[in-house]
Design an enzyme around this catalytic site. Sequence first.
Site, short mmCIF file in Angstrom:
data_model
loop_
_atom_site.label_atom_id
_atom_site.label_comp_id
_atom_site.label_asym_id
_atom_site.label_seq_id
_atom_site.Cartn_x
_atom_site.Cartn_y
_atom_site.Cartn_z
N THR A 147 -7.34 -8.43 -10.72
CA THR A 147 -6.92 -9.03 -9.56
C THR A 147 -8.23 -9.64 -8.86
OG1 THR A 147 -5.19 -7.37 -9.34
CG2 THR A 147 -6.02 -8.30 -7.24
N GLU A 161 -5.97 -0.45 -2.21
CA GLU A 161 -5.34 -1.49 -2.98
C GLU A 161 -5.95 -2.81 -2.06
OE1 GLU A 161 -4.56 -1.00 -6.24
OE2 GLU A 161 -2.88 -2.16 -5.85
N1 HSE Z 1 -0.88 -9.77 -3.40
C1 HSE Z 1 -2.11 -9.43 -4.49
C2 HSE Z 1 -2.65 -10.75 -4.94
C3 HSE Z 1 -1.25 -8.71 -5.61
O1 HSE Z 1 -1.77 -11.72 -5.24
O2 HSE Z 1 -3.87 -10.84 -4.98
C4 HSE Z 1 -2.10 -8.00 -6.52
O3 HSE Z 1 -2.84 -7.09 -6.27
#
Ligand code: HSE
Length: 304
Positions: A179, A130
């Site tokens: 994202t 991730e």
């Molecule tokens: N913390 C990450 C972002 C969450 O804001 O890009 C999404 O994966």
Amino acid sequence: MKVSVQVPATIANLGCGFDCFGLALPVYNVITIEETIMPGSGIEINILDNDSDNIPTDKNNIVYKAIELLYNYVGQVPAELKINIKTGIPVARGMGSSASVVVGGLIAANELLGHPADLDVLLSIASEIEGHPDNVTPAFVGGMTISSFDETGVVTYRNLPWPKEWKVTVCVPDFELSTQISRSVLPECVPIKDAAYNLRRVGLFVDAVYNKDCELMKLAMSDKLHQPYRMKLVPGLNSIMENLKHEENVLGCVLAGAGPSIAIVSNGSDTDNIKNIVSDTWNNINVTSKIHTYSVENQGAKKI
Ligand code: HSE
């Protein structure tokens, strides 16, 4: 052997806690992995109930990548597997759908392999895939979490006692935002005064959660590290934040993860005012949406 794992949706960041805060919600994906009997049948990936055409069903699928890393960890490669992904969590909406399938795939594969990896190893693999641990940690363990990872990929996390009176209204617009795109608008460097702004709030946020302090939470949930840059990607976000500011029951209005959904934390489950303000604001600019109010899910991923 066949293993199914149910994994909750998660909302990352919660305003000031960029790449570190996350909480689980009672919306689920179910990942089922089955060892197929026929040698040479390879990897089969099926996406069930999905609302996006963009999910690969070959070895580029993120679940396969997660499983492959776990198999590699024990010196093997995945061979004959059937992977079914039943999606209840909207895709590319900031509700942790990719983290949930990674977590579900890892837990199921770990079961098939006879539990070679503990939670620390699984968390580390999931965060590597991730890129940050904020969604994967609450997907594994439930509740609200604060997580960090070091240069070697080791994740350290703590659960915070999210008050049960604090509900989360998630407003999901009818468009996707990856994202990748949402991170591409973030700057390499931020002004130190903005970093300090968030640091103060992260500290206060933790105290507000421990002490169920609504007034402190209203101060703590704001952010200067990511939301200002992402505002342009979500039409109406700025107006919705402004329009909710003076609602007594609203503790904070934030972008859900990388967006485009909006999450509103309220004191109590009477959220009609919130739903009306969000839908009126979005209706005015022709954005349709689905809006639901949830309690936080304290149970993380589980075999079913
Ligand atoms: N913390 C990450 C972002 C969450 O804001 O890009 C999404 O994966």
